[in-house]
Design a protein around this motif. Structure first.
Motif, PDB file in Angstrom:
ATOM      1  N   ILE A 163      10.681   2.591   8.909  1.00  0.00           N
ATOM      2  CA  ILE A 163      11.031   1.545   7.801  1.00  0.00           C
ATOM      3  C   ILE A 163      10.584   1.698   6.202  1.00  0.00           C
ATOM      4  N   GLY A 164       9.372   1.783   5.860  1.00  0.00           N
ATOM      5  CA  GLY A 164       8.454   1.738   5.007  1.00  0.00           C
ATOM      6  C   GLY A 164       8.565   2.456   3.885  1.00  0.00           C
ATOM      7  N   GLU A 165       8.877   3.910   4.402  1.00  0.00           N
ATOM      8  CA  GLU A 165       8.718   5.377   3.824  1.00  0.00           C
ATOM      9  C   GLU A 165      10.343   5.036   3.022  1.00  0.00           C
ATOM     10  N   ASN A 166      11.109   4.618   3.699  1.00  0.00           N
ATOM     11  CA  ASN A 166      12.525   4.859   3.773  1.00  0.00           C
ATOM     12  C   ASN A 166      13.358   2.988   3.014  1.00  0.00           C
TER      13      ASN A 166
ATOM     14  N   TYR B  19       6.119   1.147   1.581  1.00  0.00           N
ATOM     15  CA  TYR B  19       5.598   0.272   2.448  1.00  0.00           C
ATOM     16  C   TYR B  19       5.080   1.086   3.509  1.00  0.00           C
ATOM     17  N   SER B  20       4.044   0.924   3.510  1.00  0.00           N
ATOM     18  CA  SER B  20       2.843   1.372   3.907  1.00  0.00           C
ATOM     19  C   SER B  20       3.686   0.810   5.976  1.00  0.00           C
ATOM     20  N   PRO B  21       3.302   1.990   6.887  1.00  0.00           N
ATOM     21  CA  PRO B  21       3.230   0.388   8.300  1.00  0.00           C
ATOM     22  C   PRO B  21       2.778  -0.455   8.282  1.00  0.00           C
ATOM     23  N   GLN B  22       1.148  -0.175   7.845  1.00  0.00           N
ATOM     24  CA  GLN B  22       0.413  -1.898   7.911  1.00  0.00           C
ATOM     25  C   GLN B  22       1.336  -2.867   6.776  1.00  0.00           C
ATOM     26  N   ALA B  23       1.584  -2.066   5.686  1.00  0.00           N
ATOM     27  CA  ALA B  23       2.472  -3.483   4.925  1.00  0.00           C
ATOM     28  C   ALA B  23       3.571  -4.037   5.896  1.00  0.00           C
ATOM     29  N   VAL B  24       4.668  -3.241   6.125  1.00  0.00           N
ATOM     30  CA  VAL B  24       5.937  -3.821   7.132  1.00  0.00           C
ATOM     31  C   VAL B  24       5.286  -4.686   8.396  1.00  0.00           C
TER      32      VAL B  24
ATOM     33  N   ARG C 230      14.776  -7.939   9.620  1.00  0.00           N
ATOM     34  CA  ARG C 230      16.184  -7.022  10.414  1.00  0.00           C
ATOM     35  C   ARG C 230      15.477  -5.582  10.750  1.00  0.00           C
ATOM     36  N   LEU C 231      15.078  -5.376   9.906  1.00  0.00           N
ATOM     37  CA  LEU C 231      14.622  -3.492  10.024  1.00  0.00           C
ATOM     38  C   LEU C 231      13.891  -3.500  11.728  1.00  0.00           C
TER      39      LEU C 231
ATOM     40  N   GLU D  81       0.890  -1.048  -0.222  1.00  0.00           N
ATOM     41  CA  GLU D  81       0.316   0.176   0.342  1.00  0.00           C
ATOM     42  C   GLU D  81       0.943   1.076   0.275  1.00  0.00           C
ATOM     43  N   PRO D  82       0.499   2.245  -0.047  1.00  0.00           N
ATOM     44  CA  PRO D  82       0.932   3.968  -0.391  1.00  0.00           C
ATOM     45  C   PRO D  82       1.494   3.705   1.252  1.00  0.00           C
ATOM     46  N   ALA D  83       3.151   4.280   1.191  1.00  0.00           N
ATOM     47  CA  ALA D  83       3.385   4.688   2.411  1.00  0.00           C
ATOM     48  C   ALA D  83       1.869   5.557   3.314  1.00  0.00           C
TER      49      ALA D  83
END
Length: 218
Positions: A108-111, A123-128, A92-93, A25-27
């Motif tokens: 994590i998701g945005e970078n 990645y969106s936080p939800q996807a992470v 790991r992240l 999903e979008p970040a």
């Protein structure tokens, strides 16, 4: 690197390929963010990366994977583990970007592409969080499968030793690729912990078989 071909160069290719996992999903913005901690780093971050957080710029995991292709990393992991390249990287992240108040999932998701060379999408936080949960579930499932195999008398003690040796070599290789510098003492300590667990598993298995035989004779 060794006779099994555990070498980070095997992941490299002529052309970079895209992340083949389901499109994230979008970040987004909501996550478990806390104050960032110190990261394994390299000196002198690029001053042009003004929009990239400093700890992301200094993050030095996976530098041995520069030029790696996602599909090649994924294939390697699929052949030797239950996890995907996406789950490996994010697990790991999530460990490295953990703070007292939670995991910095938005960061994590945005970078993600800046943090891991073979990841190409944000990645969106939800996807992470989904990838992290998937990793944890697979580890638990693999653990239960292994322990059952060790306790059901399917493998001999020698065969179990071979299984543990192969698993240890793959795990050590992944840690080395991440940039984890294991000292000889730490490596020996980890191997001793594994050996202790294996001895306990074998003893428990033998006790169960002995009890089963005694009951059947009665």
């Amino acid at each position: 690197m060794d006779e099994d071909g555990l070498d980070a160069s095997r992941f490299e290719g002529d052309d970079a390929e895209s992340d083949r996992d389901p499109k994230p999903e979008p970040a987004g913005t909501a996550d478990e963010d806390g104050d960032g901690g110190s990261m394994p780093g390299v000196p002198d971050p690029d001053p042009q990366d003004d929009d990239v957080p400093e700890d992301v710029q200094k993050y030095a995991r996976f530098t041995k994977m520069d030029g790696a292709q996602y599909d090649r990393v994924n294939e390697f992991l699929r052949d030797r583990t239950y996890i995907t390249a996406r789950e490996w990287a994010i697990a790991r992240l999530c460990s490295d970007f953990r703070t007292e108040t939670g995991v910095e999932m938005t960061k994590i998701g945005e970078n993600l592409p800046e943090l891991v060379p073979f990841m190409t999408d944000t990645y969106s936080p939800q996807a992470v969080n989904q990838a992290r949960a998937s990793f944890e579930e697979k580890v638990r499932t693999a653990g239960a499968t292994f322990l059952y195999g060790a306790m059901c008398d399917f493998f001999t003690a020698e065969e179990l030793d071979d299984v543990m040796y192969e698993a240890t070599e793959v795990a050590k290789f992944l840690l080395e690729v991440e940039g984890v510098d294991l000292s000889v003492e730490e490596e020996l300590e980890a191997e001793e912990r594994i050996s202790t667990v294996m001895r306990e598993v074998r003893e428990a298995s033998e006790e169960l078989r002995t009890e089963d035989l005694a009951e059947s004779e009665e």
